[in-house]
Design a protein around this motif. Structure first.
Motif, PDB file in Angstrom:
ATOM      1  N   LYS A  97     -10.824  33.113 -10.874  1.00 38.61           N
ATOM      2  CA  LYS A  97     -10.342  32.498 -12.105  1.00 38.61           C
ATOM      3  C   LYS A  97     -11.247  31.311 -12.418  1.00 38.61           C
ATOM      4  CE  LYS A  97      -5.561  34.021 -11.823  1.00 38.61           C
ATOM      5  NZ  LYS A  97      -4.127  33.644 -11.884  1.00 38.61           N
ATOM      6  N   ILE A  98     -11.915  31.410 -13.561  1.00 39.11           N
ATOM      7  CA  ILE A  98     -12.907  30.403 -13.964  1.00 39.11           C
ATOM      8  C   ILE A  98     -12.424  29.703 -15.227  1.00 39.11           C
ATOM      9  CG2 ILE A  98     -15.315  30.005 -14.586  1.00 39.11           C
ATOM     10  CD1 ILE A  98     -14.535  33.368 -13.263  1.00 39.11           C
ATOM     11  N   LEU A  99     -12.288  28.394 -15.144  1.00 40.96           N
ATOM     12  CA  LEU A  99     -11.901  27.591 -16.302  1.00 40.96           C
ATOM     13  C   LEU A  99     -13.161  26.983 -16.910  1.00 40.96           C
ATOM     14  CD1 LEU A  99      -9.082  26.908 -17.480  1.00 40.96           C
ATOM     15  CD2 LEU A  99      -9.268  24.698 -16.318  1.00 40.96           C
ATOM     16  N   VAL A 100     -13.328  27.156 -18.203  1.00 45.35           N
ATOM     17  CA  VAL A 100     -14.437  26.520 -18.909  1.00 45.35           C
ATOM     18  C   VAL A 100     -13.861  25.355 -19.706  1.00 45.35           C
ATOM     19  CG1 VAL A 100     -16.306  26.806 -20.567  1.00 45.35           C
ATOM     20  CG2 VAL A 100     -15.732  28.671 -18.997  1.00 45.35           C
ATOM     21  N   PHE A 124      -0.351  23.620 -18.555  1.00 43.11           N
ATOM     22  CA  PHE A 124      -1.615  24.192 -18.988  1.00 43.11           C
ATOM     23  C   PHE A 124      -1.468  25.607 -19.550  1.00 43.11           C
ATOM     24  CE2 PHE A 124      -3.308  21.182 -15.712  1.00 43.11           C
ATOM     25  CZ  PHE A 124      -4.090  20.425 -16.558  1.00 43.11           C
ATOM     26  N   GLY A 125      -0.484  26.345 -19.063  1.00 50.98           N
ATOM     27  CA  GLY A 125      -0.401  27.774 -19.404  1.00 50.98           C
ATOM     28  C   GLY A 125      -0.938  28.639 -18.279  1.00 50.98           C
ATOM     29  N   PHE A 126      -1.291  28.004 -17.156  1.00 43.89           N
ATOM     30  CA  PHE A 126      -1.750  28.678 -15.949  1.00 43.89           C
ATOM     31  C   PHE A 126      -1.493  27.717 -14.790  1.00 43.89           C
ATOM     32  CE2 PHE A 126      -5.285  26.523 -18.055  1.00 43.89           C
ATOM     33  CZ  PHE A 126      -5.699  25.630 -17.072  1.00 43.89           C
ATOM     34  N   ALA A 127      -1.536  28.235 -13.569  1.00 40.64           N
ATOM     35  CA  ALA A 127      -1.313  27.403 -12.395  1.00 40.64           C
ATOM     36  C   ALA A 127      -2.634  26.754 -11.972  1.00 40.64           C
ATOM     37  CB  ALA A 127      -0.743  28.234 -11.253  1.00 40.64           C
ATOM     38  N   ALA A 128      -2.660  25.430 -11.941  1.00 41.10           N
ATOM     39  CA  ALA A 128      -3.895  24.705 -11.601  1.00 41.10           C
ATOM     40  C   ALA A 128      -4.412  25.104 -10.222  1.00 41.10           C
ATOM     41  CB  ALA A 128      -3.648  23.201 -11.663  1.00 41.10           C
ATOM     42  N   ARG A 129      -3.515  25.347  -9.271  1.00 40.09           N
ATOM     43  CA  ARG A 129      -3.935  25.678  -7.898  1.00 40.09           C
ATOM     44  C   ARG A 129      -4.629  27.030  -7.807  1.00 40.09           C
ATOM     45  NH1 ARG A 129       1.490  26.178  -8.282  1.00 40.09           N
ATOM     46  NH2 ARG A 129       2.371  28.267  -7.981  1.00 40.09           N
ATOM     47  N   ILE A 156      -6.964  28.134  -9.920  1.00 40.56           N
ATOM     48  CA  ILE A 156      -8.309  28.095 -10.508  1.00 40.56           C
ATOM     49  C   ILE A 156      -9.348  27.923  -9.390  1.00 40.56           C
ATOM     50  CG2 ILE A 156      -9.831  26.888 -12.115  1.00 40.56           C
ATOM     51  CD1 ILE A 156      -7.483  28.369 -13.433  1.00 40.56           C
ATOM     52  N   ASP A 157     -10.348  28.785  -9.399  1.00 39.85           N
ATOM     53  CA  ASP A 157     -11.414  28.721  -8.393  1.00 39.85           C
ATOM     54  C   ASP A 157     -12.567  27.806  -8.802  1.00 39.85           C
ATOM     55  OD1 ASP A 157     -10.482  30.836  -6.416  1.00 39.85           O
ATOM     56  OD2 ASP A 157     -10.492  32.017  -8.274  1.00 39.85           O
ATOM     57  N   PHE A 158     -12.928  27.858 -10.094  1.00 36.30           N
ATOM     58  CA  PHE A 158     -14.068  27.075 -10.581  1.00 36.30           C
ATOM     59  C   PHE A 158     -13.742  26.484 -11.951  1.00 36.30           C
ATOM     60  CE2 PHE A 158     -15.823  30.515  -8.001  1.00 36.30           C
ATOM     61  CZ  PHE A 158     -16.636  29.816  -7.108  1.00 36.30           C
ATOM     62  N   VAL A 159     -14.280  25.298 -12.201  1.00 28.50           N
ATOM     63  CA  VAL A 159     -14.339  24.746 -13.554  1.00 28.50           C
ATOM     64  C   VAL A 159     -15.808  24.616 -13.912  1.00 28.50           C
ATOM     65  CG1 VAL A 159     -13.876  22.787 -15.060  1.00 28.50           C
ATOM     66  CG2 VAL A 159     -12.175  23.460 -13.368  1.00 28.50           C
ATOM     67  N   LEU A 160     -16.200  25.232 -15.013  1.00 27.80           N
ATOM     68  CA  LEU A 160     -17.560  25.098 -15.540  1.00 27.80           C
ATOM     69  C   LEU A 160     -17.477  24.135 -16.717  1.00 27.80           C
ATOM     70  CD1 LEU A 160     -18.583  28.880 -15.467  1.00 27.80           C
ATOM     71  CD2 LEU A 160     -18.769  27.170 -13.641  1.00 27.80           C
ATOM     72  N   GLN A 169      -4.487  16.725 -10.129  1.00 28.48           N
ATOM     73  CA  GLN A 169      -3.161  16.208  -9.784  1.00 28.48           C
ATOM     74  C   GLN A 169      -2.162  17.348  -9.596  1.00 28.48           C
ATOM     75  OE1 GLN A 169      -0.219  14.427 -12.760  1.00 28.48           O
ATOM     76  NE2 GLN A 169      -1.406  12.620 -12.143  1.00 28.48           N
ATOM     77  N   ARG A 170      -2.337  18.413 -10.360  1.00 25.96           N
ATOM     78  CA  ARG A 170      -1.392  19.540 -10.306  1.00 25.96           C
ATOM     79  C   ARG A 170      -1.826  20.647  -9.345  1.00 25.96           C
ATOM     80  NH1 ARG A 170      -0.011  19.830 -16.857  1.00 25.96           N
ATOM     81  NH2 ARG A 170       0.871  17.717 -16.962  1.00 25.96           N
TER      82      ARG A 170
END
Length: 462
Positions: free
Chosen positions: A25-28, A47-52, A54-58, A75-76
């Protein structure tokens, strides 16, 4: 493979897009909403998804509406890796610390106000604290260089391309392989206005499958840039002739540096007084200018040449940095013949509101807007012709000369957006980061069948 949208959908701020591909799961981006509803209401939502998960933020770049919710993400529960260019890492640190400081300061202000009112009124907590912002920096991992692929997993890689918007800004190409098939998904980030000396022009890859692109100025063209610079000089000289002060609401990243570049040129070309007093009244812009000096890899040819010749492109004889609060307050004694560059660009916070409180009702002064202002912001109210506005609870008449010079925008206009998309040549296009009128206008110009205007929370199979 799924793409879902969680910010800047039929709106201009809060960019946040989620790609689920190749088992990751990649967040841009994870940006802050600005303007309109109160910041703590709009940004504190789920957010509409679980922060934990997410594997990457680009991270495409360091503007607050693209990175400002990263402290909330951590924080979440986010424990993955944030990937960004070297300049974006430095600028994001500056931006997030400043945002946390302002939120804590506003919370203290409301607490004091509530105390004076005998406990009456609402309690406001900061969206996140300075410690929350500092926690984000532990999550920054690999540094992206333009044009060099980074492997996120055996079937997933990301490549950052120069977006020409601010220093370090990027469009991000994600190549994901599933079931023997590879998809090329391109996130534009914010795209720059071409032909400017400070930064290079946007440089997208060719032939992608899907493009997620911004549309800030999707419904209009910028005026010729040289004419905008001349108008800027004329507005300053006009205020000086009237004996007034010039207030320029300024974004700390790129816009402040852009204006310093052209103020220096104006003095050198005798378009402006040789001893022009200019006050950069923004601690963040001052620090950002120092960061700009450290990253010549992001400059266009003209600015790179100046550095090579040991010429400071942001320096002029009358420039003064007012970092301390007391120095900023002393500017209240100015009666005329000075330019004050102060944040924020949309007048949603920062020191510019204090200067507007002092000078907006003076007919001899000028306020020069040189960037986009979202609906609901104080800047937009003034630009749209409000005769009176409210600042710090006071009703202030608008008597100053108001100038709006869109040619300085750091965003691509409609023609440039169309050219960028034509170069990338996507089979499917999602339009984001724009007001709906701008999106619809750009969609009509594109004319392709596969152009989608996603709504907040909407997801699509790719």
């Amino acid at each position: 493979m799924k793409l879902s949208f969680h910010g800047a959908d039929r709106g201009v701020t809060g960019s946040c897009h989620l790609l689920e591909a190749a088992g990751r799961k990649i967040l841009v981006d994870c940006g802050l909403y600005q303007g309109g509803r109160r910041i703590e209401e709009e940004n504190a939502q789920e957010f509409g998804f679980a922060a934990r998960d997410i594997d990457f933020v680009l991270l495409t770049h360091a503007h607050l509406d693209h990175c400002g919710r990263l402290p909330l993400l951590v924080q979440r529960g986010f424990g993955g890796e944030i990937v960004a260019t070297a300049a974006s890492r430095e600028l994001a640190r500056l931006v997030l610390i400043d945002a946390a400081h302002l939120q804590e300061e506003e919370a203290r202000f409301h607490a004091r106000l509530r105390e004076k009112r005998g406990g009456q009124g609402e309690t406001i907590a900061p969206l996140y604290t300075l410690l929350d912002a500092m926690d984000v920096f532990d999550r920054f991992g690999r540094v992206a260089a333009y044009g060099r692929a980074i492997d996120l997993s055996p079937d997933l890689r990301a490549t950052f391309f120069d977006a020409g918007h601010i220093l370090g800004s990027a469009s991000v190409l994600v190549e994901a392989r599933e079931k023997g098939e590879t998809r090329r998904i391109l996130f534009s980030g914010d795209l720059g206005n071409s032909g400017r000396p400070l930064l290079r022009d946007p440089d997208p890859p060719r032939d992608v499958d899907v493009a997620i692109m911004e549309t800030t100025y999707g419904d209009r063209l910028h005026r010729p840039f040289a004419a905008s610079v001349e108008e800027f000089y004329q507005a300053i000289n006009g205020a000086f002739q009237r004996g007034g002060v010039v207030i320029v609401p300024t974004f700390a990243l790129e816009r402040a540096q852009d204006l310093l570049f052209y103020l220096r040129e104006g003095v050198e070309r005798n378009k402006l007084p040789p001893s022009l007093p200019v006050f950069l009244d923004s601690p963040m812009a001052i620090s950002a200018t120092e960061i700009f000096r450290k990253h010549p890899e992001g400059y266009g040819e003209e600015t790179a040449r100046l550095f090579a010749e040991h010429v400071d492109p942001f320096g002029l004889p009358g420039l003064r940095f007012t970092r301390e609060k007391a120095e900023s307050m002393a500017l209240n004694n100015l009666r005329g013949g000075a330019v004050i560059l102060a944040g924020s660009g949309m007048c949603t916070g920062g020191r510019v509101r204090h200067h507007l409180l002092r000078h907006l009702d003076r007919a001899d002064s000028s306020v020069i807007f040189v960037g986009f202002a979202a609906q609901g912001t104080l800047a937009r109210q003034i630009i749209d012709g409000a005769r009176q506005v409210t600042i710090f609870g006071e009703n202030i008449a608008v008597r100053a000369h108001i100038h709006t010079i869109n040619g300085f925008s750091a965003h691509a206009d409609q023609a440039e957006l169309l050219a960028w998309r034509a170069h990338a040549n996507p089979r499917r296009t999602f339009l984001v980061h724009g007001e709906e009128t701008a999106m619809q206008a750009l969609k009509e110009k594109i004319g392709a069948a596969e152009v989608i205007l996603p709504e907040l929370g909407q997801g699509f199979e790719l």
